[in-house]
Design a protein around this motif. Sequence first.
Motif, PDB file in Angstrom:
ATOM      1  N   GLY A 143       0.807  -1.217   0.000  1.00 57.69           N
ATOM      2  CA  GLY A 143       0.000   0.000   0.000  1.00 57.69           C
ATOM      3  C   GLY A 143       0.836   1.261   0.000  1.00 57.69           C
ATOM      4  N   ALA A 144       0.657   2.111   1.029  1.00 56.83           N
ATOM      5  CA  ALA A 144       1.327   3.408   1.105  1.00 56.83           C
ATOM      6  C   ALA A 144       2.714   3.329   1.720  1.00 56.83           C
ATOM      7  CB  ALA A 144       0.462   4.374   1.899  1.00 56.83           C
ATOM      8  N   ALA A 145       3.144   2.167   2.141  1.00 54.71           N
ATOM      9  CA  ALA A 145       4.457   2.026   2.774  1.00 54.71           C
ATOM     10  C   ALA A 145       5.552   1.971   1.719  1.00 54.71           C
ATOM     11  CB  ALA A 145       4.496   0.769   3.630  1.00 54.71           C
ATOM     12  N   LYS A 146       6.759   2.377   2.124  1.00 52.88           N
ATOM     13  CA  LYS A 146       7.939   2.253   1.270  1.00 52.88           C
ATOM     14  C   LYS A 146       8.747   1.076   1.793  1.00 52.88           C
ATOM     15  CE  LYS A 146       8.253   7.206   0.476  1.00 52.88           C
ATOM     16  NZ  LYS A 146       9.062   8.410   0.729  1.00 52.88           N
ATOM     17  N   VAL A 147       9.054   0.116   0.923  1.00 48.81           N
ATOM     18  CA  VAL A 147       9.756  -1.095   1.336  1.00 48.81           C
ATOM     19  C   VAL A 147      11.065  -1.198   0.563  1.00 48.81           C
ATOM     20  CG1 VAL A 147       9.648  -3.609   1.444  1.00 48.81           C
ATOM     21  CG2 VAL A 147       7.604  -2.267   1.867  1.00 48.81           C
TER      22      VAL A 147
ATOM     23  N   GLY B 192       6.205  -5.606  -7.702  1.00 50.64           N
ATOM     24  CA  GLY B 192       5.174  -4.576  -7.842  1.00 50.64           C
ATOM     25  C   GLY B 192       4.844  -3.954  -6.503  1.00 50.64           C
ATOM     26  N   LYS B 193       3.598  -4.070  -6.084  1.00 56.40           N
ATOM     27  CA  LYS B 193       3.146  -3.524  -4.794  1.00 56.40           C
ATOM     28  C   LYS B 193       2.935  -4.619  -3.757  1.00 56.40           C
ATOM     29  CE  LYS B 193       2.584   0.964  -5.233  1.00 56.40           C
ATOM     30  NZ  LYS B 193       3.157   1.900  -4.285  1.00 56.40           N
ATOM     31  N   ASP B 194       3.652  -5.747  -3.910  1.00 53.50           N
ATOM     32  CA  ASP B 194       3.512  -6.863  -2.980  1.00 53.50           C
ATOM     33  C   ASP B 194       4.875  -7.411  -2.578  1.00 53.50           C
ATOM     34  OD1 ASP B 194       0.727  -6.844  -3.089  1.00 53.50           O
ATOM     35  OD2 ASP B 194       0.677  -8.209  -4.803  1.00 53.50           O
ATOM     36  N   LEU B 195       4.943  -7.928  -1.358  1.00 56.80           N
ATOM     37  CA  LEU B 195       6.108  -8.691  -0.906  1.00 56.80           C
ATOM     38  C   LEU B 195       5.754 -10.167  -1.012  1.00 56.80           C
ATOM     39  CD1 LEU B 195       7.234  -6.777   2.306  1.00 56.80           C
ATOM     40  CD2 LEU B 195       8.531  -7.046   0.220  1.00 56.80           C
ATOM     41  N   ILE B 196       6.647 -10.950  -1.619  1.00 54.59           N
ATOM     42  CA  ILE B 196       6.434 -12.378  -1.785  1.00 54.59           C
ATOM     43  C   ILE B 196       7.464 -13.119  -0.940  1.00 54.59           C
ATOM     44  CG2 ILE B 196       6.290 -14.274  -3.434  1.00 54.59           C
ATOM     45  CD1 ILE B 196       4.228 -12.076  -3.938  1.00 54.59           C
ATOM     46  N   VAL B 197       6.995 -13.995  -0.055  1.00 51.78           N
ATOM     47  CA  VAL B 197       7.864 -14.781   0.820  1.00 51.78           C
ATOM     48  C   VAL B 197       7.889 -16.216   0.291  1.00 51.78           C
ATOM     49  CG1 VAL B 197       8.263 -15.539   3.191  1.00 51.78           C
ATOM     50  CG2 VAL B 197       7.213 -13.325   2.774  1.00 51.78           C
ATOM     51  N   THR B 198       9.094 -16.755   0.085  1.00 53.01           N
ATOM     52  CA  THR B 198       9.219 -18.128  -0.423  1.00 53.01           C
ATOM     53  C   THR B 198      10.179 -18.917   0.446  1.00 53.01           C
ATOM     54  OG1 THR B 198      10.970 -17.453  -1.946  1.00 53.01           O
ATOM     55  CG2 THR B 198       8.728 -17.512  -2.812  1.00 53.01           C
ATOM     56  N   ARG B 199      10.068 -20.256   0.349  1.00 48.92           N
ATOM     57  CA  ARG B 199      10.950 -21.153   1.089  1.00 48.92           C
ATOM     58  C   ARG B 199      11.515 -22.188   0.111  1.00 48.92           C
ATOM     59  NH1 ARG B 199       5.761 -23.648   3.481  1.00 48.92           N
ATOM     60  NH2 ARG B 199       5.613 -25.602   2.345  1.00 48.92           N
ATOM     61  N   PRO B 200      12.706 -22.732   0.402  1.00 45.37           N
ATOM     62  CA  PRO B 200      13.343 -23.648  -0.548  1.00 45.37           C
ATOM     63  C   PRO B 200      12.853 -25.089  -0.468  1.00 45.37           C
ATOM     64  CG  PRO B 200      14.822 -23.241   1.272  1.00 45.37           C
ATOM     65  CD  PRO B 200      13.618 -22.361   1.487  1.00 45.37           C
ATOM     66  N   ASP B 201      12.348 -25.531   0.692  1.00 44.10           N
ATOM     67  CA  ASP B 201      11.978 -26.943   0.852  1.00 44.10           C
ATOM     68  C   ASP B 201      10.792 -27.065   1.805  1.00 44.10           C
ATOM     69  OD1 ASP B 201      13.050 -26.666   3.472  1.00 44.10           O
ATOM     70  OD2 ASP B 201      15.030 -27.265   2.765  1.00 44.10           O
ATOM     71  N   ASP B 202      10.406 -28.311   2.102  1.00 37.25           N
ATOM     72  CA  ASP B 202       9.255 -28.563   2.977  1.00 37.25           C
ATOM     73  C   ASP B 202       9.651 -29.126   4.339  1.00 37.25           C
ATOM     74  OD1 ASP B 202       7.404 -27.617   1.206  1.00 37.25           O
ATOM     75  OD2 ASP B 202       7.030 -29.558   0.273  1.00 37.25           O
ATOM     76  N   GLN B 203      10.815 -28.766   4.848  1.00 37.28           N
ATOM     77  CA  GLN B 203      11.202 -29.216   6.186  1.00 37.28           C
ATOM     78  C   GLN B 203      10.372 -28.468   7.223  1.00 37.28           C
ATOM     79  OE1 GLN B 203      15.396 -28.775   6.666  1.00 37.28           O
ATOM     80  NE2 GLN B 203      15.885 -30.402   5.201  1.00 37.28           N
ATOM     81  N   LYS B 204      10.247 -29.076   8.402  1.00 36.62           N
ATOM     82  CA  LYS B 204       9.378 -28.538   9.444  1.00 36.62           C
ATOM     83  C   LYS B 204       9.785 -27.108   9.847  1.00 36.62           C
ATOM     84  CE  LYS B 204       7.303 -29.809  13.819  1.00 36.62           C
ATOM     85  NZ  LYS B 204       7.183 -30.803  14.864  1.00 36.62           N
ATOM     86  N   GLN B 205      11.066 -26.882  10.068  1.00 36.14           N
ATOM     87  CA  GLN B 205      11.527 -25.556  10.476  1.00 36.14           C
ATOM     88  C   GLN B 205      11.286 -24.525   9.371  1.00 36.14           C
ATOM     89  OE1 GLN B 205      15.737 -25.027  11.063  1.00 36.14           O
ATOM     90  NE2 GLN B 205      15.453 -23.143  12.201  1.00 36.14           N
ATOM     91  N   THR B 206      11.526 -24.903   8.158  1.00 31.08           N
ATOM     92  CA  THR B 206      11.337 -23.979   7.046  1.00 31.08           C
ATOM     93  C   THR B 206       9.868 -23.614   6.875  1.00 31.08           C
ATOM     94  OG1 THR B 206      13.174 -25.116   5.979  1.00 31.08           O
ATOM     95  CG2 THR B 206      11.953 -23.577   4.646  1.00 31.08           C
ATOM     96  N   LYS B 207       8.988 -24.571   7.054  1.00 31.78           N
ATOM     97  CA  LYS B 207       7.548 -24.292   6.974  1.00 31.78           C
ATOM     98  C   LYS B 207       7.133 -23.292   8.046  1.00 31.78           C
ATOM     99  CE  LYS B 207       5.774 -28.673   5.149  1.00 31.78           C
ATOM    100  NZ  LYS B 207       4.914 -29.820   5.489  1.00 31.78           N
ATOM    101  N   ALA B 208       7.643 -23.490   9.258  1.00 34.23           N
ATOM    102  CA  ALA B 208       7.301 -22.599  10.365  1.00 34.23           C
ATOM    103  C   ALA B 208       7.823 -21.186  10.105  1.00 34.23           C
ATOM    104  CB  ALA B 208       7.854 -23.138  11.673  1.00 34.23           C
ATOM    105  N   LEU B 209       9.033 -21.078   9.612  1.00 28.18           N
ATOM    106  CA  LEU B 209       9.626 -19.768   9.335  1.00 28.18           C
ATOM    107  C   LEU B 209       8.916 -19.057   8.180  1.00 28.18           C
ATOM    108  CD1 LEU B 209      13.392 -20.649   9.698  1.00 28.18           C
ATOM    109  CD2 LEU B 209      12.067 -19.148  11.186  1.00 28.18           C
ATOM    110  N   HIS B 210       8.381 -19.812   7.251  1.00 25.53           N
ATOM    111  CA  HIS B 210       7.687 -19.235   6.095  1.00 25.53           C
ATOM    112  C   HIS B 210       6.476 -18.417   6.543  1.00 25.53           C
ATOM    113  CE1 HIS B 210       5.455 -20.022   2.068  1.00 25.53           C
ATOM    114  NE2 HIS B 210       6.175 -18.932   1.976  1.00 25.53           N
ATOM    115  N   GLY B 211       5.589 -19.028   7.300  1.00 27.33           N
ATOM    116  CA  GLY B 211       4.403 -18.324   7.790  1.00 27.33           C
ATOM    117  C   GLY B 211       4.747 -17.221   8.770  1.00 27.33           C
TER     118      GLY B 211
END
Length: 126
Positions: free
Chosen positions: A12-16, A46-65
């Motif tokens: 939105g109106a924030a600068k990132v 664009g006007k969105d931040l996209i968060v991605t993770r490299p694998d499906d390990q338990k710690q990585t899943k938790a850190l993603h959300g």
Amino acid sequence: MSRIGKKPVPIGAAKVAVADKLIKVEGPKGKLELNVHPLISVKLEGKDLIVTRPDDQKQTKALHGLTRSLLANMVEGVVNGYKKSLEIQGVGYKAEQKGKNLVLSVGYANTVTVPIPSMWRWCWKD
């Protein structure tokens, strides 16, 4: 895939600014920074931040959300500020302000009087 982590964060109106693993968010209410965990990557599209993770390990899943939630809260904080609200439900419960105190009738024999903290007084009408 994480239900929370896969949602884009609208800025939105924030600068990132995204620089390596440091995310800086600036808005009318202030500035915030976040060092992202090395397993998580964040992109500005664009006007969105996209968060991605490299694998499906338990710690990585938790850190993603977690990372997505932290970024969304940062954007909300610098644009709109934070707000706390109290909702009282039930028959016979009530709350009222008397001067600088909050008087609660919540089921006890006597009313409960609590002083309103100074940092919250700005949102109460005298």
